[in-house]
Every structure is written in structure tokens, then in C-alpha cells.
Motif scaffolding. Structure first.
Motif, PDB file in Angstrom:
ATOM      1  N   ALA A 296      31.619   4.488  -3.536  1.00 48.81           N
ATOM      2  CA  ALA A 296      31.098   3.532  -2.536  1.00 48.81           C
ATOM      3  C   ALA A 296      29.974   4.150  -1.703  1.00 48.81           C
ATOM      4  O   ALA A 296      29.339   3.453  -0.908  1.00 48.81           O
ATOM      5  CB  ALA A 296      32.231   3.077  -1.626  1.00 48.81           C
ATOM      6  N   GLY A 297      29.777   5.451  -1.863  1.00 50.75           N
ATOM      7  CA  GLY A 297      28.659   6.095  -1.160  1.00 50.75           C
ATOM      8  C   GLY A 297      29.052   6.887   0.072  1.00 50.75           C
ATOM      9  O   GLY A 297      28.199   7.244   0.889  1.00 50.75           O
ATOM     10  N   LEU A 298      30.346   7.174   0.224  1.00 52.55           N
ATOM     11  CA  LEU A 298      30.757   7.959   1.393  1.00 52.55           C
ATOM     12  C   LEU A 298      30.200   9.376   1.259  1.00 52.55           C
ATOM     13  O   LEU A 298      30.388  10.026   0.222  1.00 52.55           O
ATOM     14  CB  LEU A 298      32.292   8.012   1.477  1.00 52.55           C
TER      15      LEU A 298
ATOM     16  N   ALA B 299      39.446   4.907  10.928  1.00 46.78           N
ATOM     17  CA  ALA B 299      39.064   6.221  11.466  1.00 46.78           C
ATOM     18  C   ALA B 299      37.646   6.591  11.031  1.00 46.78           C
ATOM     19  O   ALA B 299      36.851   7.108  11.831  1.00 46.78           O
ATOM     20  CB  ALA B 299      40.048   7.284  10.989  1.00 46.78           C
ATOM     21  N   LEU B 300      37.318   6.299   9.767  1.00 42.40           N
ATOM     22  CA  LEU B 300      36.002   6.709   9.248  1.00 42.40           C
ATOM     23  C   LEU B 300      34.881   5.801   9.763  1.00 42.40           C
ATOM     24  O   LEU B 300      33.813   6.288  10.151  1.00 42.40           O
ATOM     25  CB  LEU B 300      36.031   6.733   7.716  1.00 42.40           C
ATOM     26  N   VAL B 301      35.149   4.488   9.769  1.00 40.73           N
ATOM     27  CA  VAL B 301      34.114   3.578  10.295  1.00 40.73           C
ATOM     28  C   VAL B 301      33.809   3.932  11.748  1.00 40.73           C
ATOM     29  O   VAL B 301      32.667   3.848  12.205  1.00 40.73           O
ATOM     30  CB  VAL B 301      34.557   2.095  10.155  1.00 40.73           C
TER      31      VAL B 301
ATOM     32  N   VAL C 173      29.511   1.327   3.653  1.00 40.03           N
ATOM     33  CA  VAL C 173      30.310   2.058   2.656  1.00 40.03           C
ATOM     34  C   VAL C 173      31.616   1.291   2.417  1.00 40.03           C
ATOM     35  O   VAL C 173      32.104   1.185   1.292  1.00 40.03           O
ATOM     36  CB  VAL C 173      30.642   3.487   3.171  1.00 40.03           C
ATOM     37  N   PHE C 174      32.150   0.733   3.495  1.00 40.10           N
ATOM     38  CA  PHE C 174      33.441   0.068   3.363  1.00 40.10           C
ATOM     39  C   PHE C 174      33.332  -1.347   2.801  1.00 40.10           C
ATOM     40  O   PHE C 174      34.297  -1.855   2.238  1.00 40.10           O
ATOM     41  CB  PHE C 174      34.221   0.147   4.690  1.00 40.10           C
ATOM     42  N   TYR C 175      32.174  -1.957   2.903  1.00 38.67           N
ATOM     43  CA  TYR C 175      31.953  -3.210   2.160  1.00 38.67           C
ATOM     44  C   TYR C 175      32.033  -2.902   0.657  1.00 38.67           C
ATOM     45  O   TYR C 175      32.663  -3.617  -0.110  1.00 38.67           O
ATOM     46  CB  TYR C 175      30.578  -3.807   2.479  1.00 38.67           C
ATOM     47  N   ARG C 176      31.373  -1.798   0.276  1.00 40.18           N
ATOM     48  CA  ARG C 176      31.377  -1.450  -1.156  1.00 40.18           C
ATOM     49  C   ARG C 176      32.765  -0.994  -1.599  1.00 40.18           C
ATOM     50  O   ARG C 176      33.227  -1.339  -2.685  1.00 40.18           O
ATOM     51  CB  ARG C 176      30.331  -0.351  -1.430  1.00 40.18           C
TER      52      ARG C 176
END
Ligand code: NAD
Length: 485
Positions: A193-195, A164-166, A70-73
Motif C-alpha cells: 500500500a506504500g507504507l 496509531a499510524l495514521v 496509504v490506508f485507502y490503498r
């Protein structure tokens, strides 16, 4: 109103707050009303915490290598939306477009670090005695909160949320009521991003909401960035409710300038450090300790400061109250006998007369008892104190209650090392005016610039956002039993 009214972001959807209180969001650039921000109440927070709690079991059990995608996006979306995001920061915070863009670039760097977290949380495994293994695993905490200030509408939220989310937590973020627009945009991008819904939520509000967050039994940890006065309130309230808390506070950063410093480089660095983001940085140079004969450098600092023009390469301060506070500090210093070498009071920008601008200000012959020497001004102002020795300079730096950053300008390596060793600050610059440690190094001050353990970014933040499980395993029953197995 340029933008529609701000809403909270709960369970993946923008929703109205239930409370009736609201505030105008005013652009410091020209005084125009950009939007309205709701001041949410306890019922709104309940909904956000409920959404985050519901999302937590699935999100925390999603493998980290999936969470990180998600964080790559998200990182890509920050890049593709760079211009729009920068413009939004400029409008609501008042900093220049270039400074706003730098904030997004930094947000990208922070997301890139979060993408490296799977490599950093593999845990450890060791055969601790014959046939017995001990292994460690990082576990997320649950629902966590992040309370952020006005001066970096994108960078500071991105100090906390990607890591925190990762690491598997779900978050409720409270933006500054002065700059809520960028945070709403961040939520949009995370969704794109899809979170999954509920993993990240925004609750708008003011001091009252901060208190409700500190008291909420469903929130495991509170991260705070803002002034020392409020950091102390948040730290004591959150920890008295048995929450983990890391509260970063204000700053008064000292630069020690020695006669052998390279004049041009030193002057350019100091002028940029004190005036960047209109001096509204917790890493800004605020006090300069001039050791011995450095008049030639002070002259050059003034030359550099005069090149910094409000509305051109200097942004506005956040509001009228801040402008008045900063100008009052300058006037008070003048009355107490300091010399104003460059005066930024009464600045206006033609065509933006309702903007809140303060020009760069250089104050010389400040003494350590003056308020400009001791307090955080949070404007484009540098207070110069004349001292005879390095130890005298260090004594003044050490006596200040804050401890975010300190810097030394010299060509003498031994002296630089001595000052770096003896300054009482968490982040030290040697010939660097804004010594922000870049990823993977972590960000955090000392003394009353930080309450709690560890830093807010980088590897250090892993400890804050996780708890460690230690599992001891024995698979061979024939191995002998003693007190260590
Ligand atoms: P602030 O302390 O006024 O506000 C920060 C947050 O706390 C906001 O979300 C605000 O709504 C809330 N708040 C304000 N008053 C409150 C109260 N009485 N009780 C509970 N909550 C309250 O800070 P600010 O003016 O938004 O930001 C500027 C300050 O932040 C400066 O002091 C600056 O040095 C500091 N800062 C520190 C760092 C750091 O890393 N140490 C980074 C950025 C900013």
C-alpha cells in the motif's frame, strides 16, 4: 510444514530473528504444523525500535492527508485479498471460513475509520481574550507497541495499527506466537500500500518479548489485548517504566433473559453468541441469568445449540490445552451438581481427528459459587443460573470482576433501560448477544476487562495515540496585557 518459517518484519524487510528459540505453529483444525515462529530476543527488538525511531521524524511530519492515503490503498488490498487472508486465519486460528471472512470485513471497517481521522483531528481554535488565540494540535507519541492475542489474528492488530499510524506514530507489533501468519501478511499488504519502511515492524516472540517491550526506553506507549492476568502484568510493568498503557483483559459476559423475551430470536442470539469463534471471543455470552420462568427459551437455546456442528459451522479451539481446560470446566460443574443439557465434550471431526474441537455446551442449574459461573472459560459453553428477580441477576453480574459486555433480552423497554443502567460493563446489548460497538463508536470494557484510560478503537483511541499541544498566540502588541493575555 505448509509455510516457510516466520520472520520478523523490520524496516520494510522480512528478516530472521537472532535468537535460537522457536515454536511450531500448529493448525487447530487438524494438528498439522503450519510453520515455525521465532522467539526473538532483546537484540531483535533493538533493531525494530531503531528502524521505527528512524522512520518517525519523516512519517510524523508527513501531512495526515498523505498518511491516510496509504490506508485507502491498504483497505482496498484487504478487500482484494479477502479470500486468501480469510483462509490463513482459518488455518492458524481454527475458526470457520465465514468467521475468518467477517474478521477481514471488520478490519476493512477499522481501516475506513482510520481514513476518517483527518476530519476528527483538526484541533480547535478560539479567541480566548481580546486579540489572543488559543489553538490545539494533536501530536503523535513516537514509537509505540501493540501486543495482541490469538483469537483475532487480523481484527485485533487492526484495532490499533491503522489509527496509531495514521495519527503519525511508528509501531512495533508483537503478534500472538500461536497465530503469527496473518500478521506477516498484514505487513506485506501495508508495504504494497506504500507504507514507508520502518513505520510498521513485527517482532515475533512470547512472554519474554512482552517484558522487553514494556522495559524498552525507546517505546512511548504500549497497547495490549489478551487475558486479564497478563493485562495486569503489562499495565503495571509498562506504567512503572512511565509509558502510556492501555491493556484490555479477559471477560465473563452475562446475558439477562426475562420471561417476555422473544423466544426464537433470543435463543438464536444466545446460541450464536456463546459458540461463535468457538466461544473464543471476549464478547461471547458466557453466563446466562434466567429470571423467573424461561424454560421455554432454554429449550430453544438447546435446540439451536444442537444445530451447531463441530467442523461444519463450528470451528476448533486454539489447541489441545484449551480443549482440555474447557472440558475440565464442564466436568467440574457436572460433579458439583449442574445439569449438562447439551454436552460438547469429546467432540471429534471425522478426517480431522487431531483437530481440537469442543461442541456447544449448555449447562443449567449453575450456582454462583461454581467456577463455570465465575471464570472465563473461553470455549463454546454457556452457564445458566436461575434467579427470581432482575435485581438478583444484576447483583450476580455486578459481583463479577470483569466488565466487558452484558446483555438483556426482553420486550419491556423500561426494564431494558433499568438493566442497561445498572449492569457493570462497558458494552451493553439490548436484544443483541454480541454488542460490539461498530465504528465510529469505540470498543472497551470496564473493571478488570480494561486497565488504563479510554477505549482502544474509535474516537476514544485518538487520545491514546496522541498528545495535545496548546499554543497561545497574540499578534497585536497594542492589546492590553493582563494575567489572562
Ligand atoms: P494471553 O494473555 O495469553 O496472550 C496475549 C499476549 O500476551 C500474547 O501476545 C502473548 O504472547 C503474551 N503473553 C502471554 N503470556 C504472557 C506473560 N505471562 N507475560 C507477558 N506476556 C504474555 O491471551 P490469549 O490467550 O492470546 O488471548 C485470549 C485472551 O484475550 C482472553 O482472555 C480474551 O478474553 C482476551 N481478549 C480480550 C479482548 C478485549 O477486548 N478485552 C479482545 C480479545 C481477546
Amino acid at each position: 510444514m505448509k509455510y516457510p518459517g516466520i520472520q520478523n518484519f523490520i524496516n520494510g524487510t522480512f528478516v530472521n530473528a537472532s535468537g535460537s528459540r522457536s515454536l511450531e505453529v500448529i493448525s487447530p483444525l487438524d494438528g498439522s504444523v503450519l510453520s515455525m515462529v521465532p522467539l526473538s530476543d532483546k537484540a531483535d527488538l533493538e533493531k525494530a525500535v531503531e528502524a521505527a525511531s528512524k522512520a518517525f521524524p519523516i512519517w510524523s511530519k508527513t501531512p495526515i492527508k498523505e498518511r491516510v492515503r496509504v490506508f485507502y490503498r491498504y483497505r482496498e488490498l484487504l478487500e482484494t485479498n479477502m479470500t486468501q487472508l480469510s483462509e490463513l486465519i482459518r488455518e492458524e486460528n481454527g475458526k470457520t471460513f465465514e468467521e475468518s471472512k467477517a474478521e477481514i470485513e471488520k478490519s476493512i471497517e477499522l481501516s475506513e475509520f482510520a481514513c476518517s481521522l483527518p476530519q476528527l483531528v483538526t484541533g480547535e481554535l478560539l479567541e480566548v481574550s481580546k486579540g489572543v488565540e488559543c489553538r490545539t494540535e494533536y501530536h503523535p507519541l513516537g514509537v509505540v507497541a501493540s501486543i495482541v492475542p490469538f483469537n483475532f489474528p487480523s481484527m485485533v492488530p487492526n484495532w490499533t495499527l491503522p489509527n496509531a499510524l495514521v495519527l503519525g506514530n511508528c509501531m512495533v507489533m508483537k503478534p500472538s506466537e500461536k497465530v503469527p501468519l496473518s500478521c506477516a501478511k498484514i505487513a506485506e499488504l501495508l508495504k504494497e500500500a506504500g507504507l514507508p519502511d520502518g513505520v510498521f515492524n513485527i517482532i515475533n516472540g512470547d512472554a519474554e518479548m512482552v517484558e522487553v517491550i514494556c522495559d524498552h526506553p525507546g517505546i512511548e506507549a504500549v497497547s495490549f489485548v489478551g487475558s486479564t492476568k497478563v493485562a495486569k502484568i503489562v499495565y503495571s510493568r509498562a506504567t512503572s517504566n512511565f509509558k502510556r498503557c492501555l491493556a484490555l483483559g479477559g471477560a465473563k459476559n452475562h446475558l439477562i433473559v426475562l420471561p417476555d423475551a422473544i423466544p426464537e430470536m433470543t435463543a438464536a442470539n444466545i446460541a450464536a453468541s456463546m459458540s461463535g469463534c468457538a466461544g473464543q471471543r471476549c464478547m461471547a455470552a458466557s453466563a446466562m441469568l434466567a429470571v423467573g420462568p424461561v424454560d421455554h427459551i432454554i429449550e430453544k437455546i438447546c435446540d439451536e445449540a444442537r444445530k451447531i456442528i463441530p467442523g461444519v459451522n463450528l470451528g476448533a479451539v486454539i489447541n489441545q490445552e484449551a480443549k482440555e481446560r474447557i472440558e475440565k470446566y464442564i466436568t467440574e460443574a457436572e460433579k458439583q451438581g449442574a445439569k449438562i443439557l447439551v454436552d460438547g465434550r469429546n467432540s471429534t471431526v471425522i478426517g480431522h481427528e487431531n483437530g481440537t474441537y469442543v461442541g456447544p455446551t449448555v449447562i443449567d442449574f449453575v450456582t454462583s459459587d461454581m467456577s463455570v459461573a465465575r471464570e472465563e472459560i473461553f470455549g463454546p459453553v454457556i452457564s445458566i443460573m436461575r434467579v427470581n428477580t432482575v435485581d438478583e441477576a444484576l447483583a450476580i453480574e455486578n459481583a463479577n470482576p470483569y466488565g466487558n459486555a452484558a446483555a438483556v433480552f426482553t420486550q419491556n423497554g423500561g426494564m431494558a433501560k433499568y438493566i442497561a443502567d445498572h449492569a457493570s460493563a462497558g458494552m451493553i446489548g439490548v436484544n443483541v448477544g454480541v454488542p460490539v460497538p461498530r465504528e465510529p463508536f469505540s470498543f472497551g470494557g470496564w473493571n478488570q476487562s480494561r486497565f488504563g484510560v479510554g477505549d482502544i478503537t474509535g474516537k476514544s483511541s485518538i487520545e491514546f495515540w496522541t498528545k495535545l499541544k496548546k499554543t497561545t498566540t497574540k499578534w497585536n502588541p497594542e492589546a492590553g496585557i493582563n494575567w489572562m493575555s
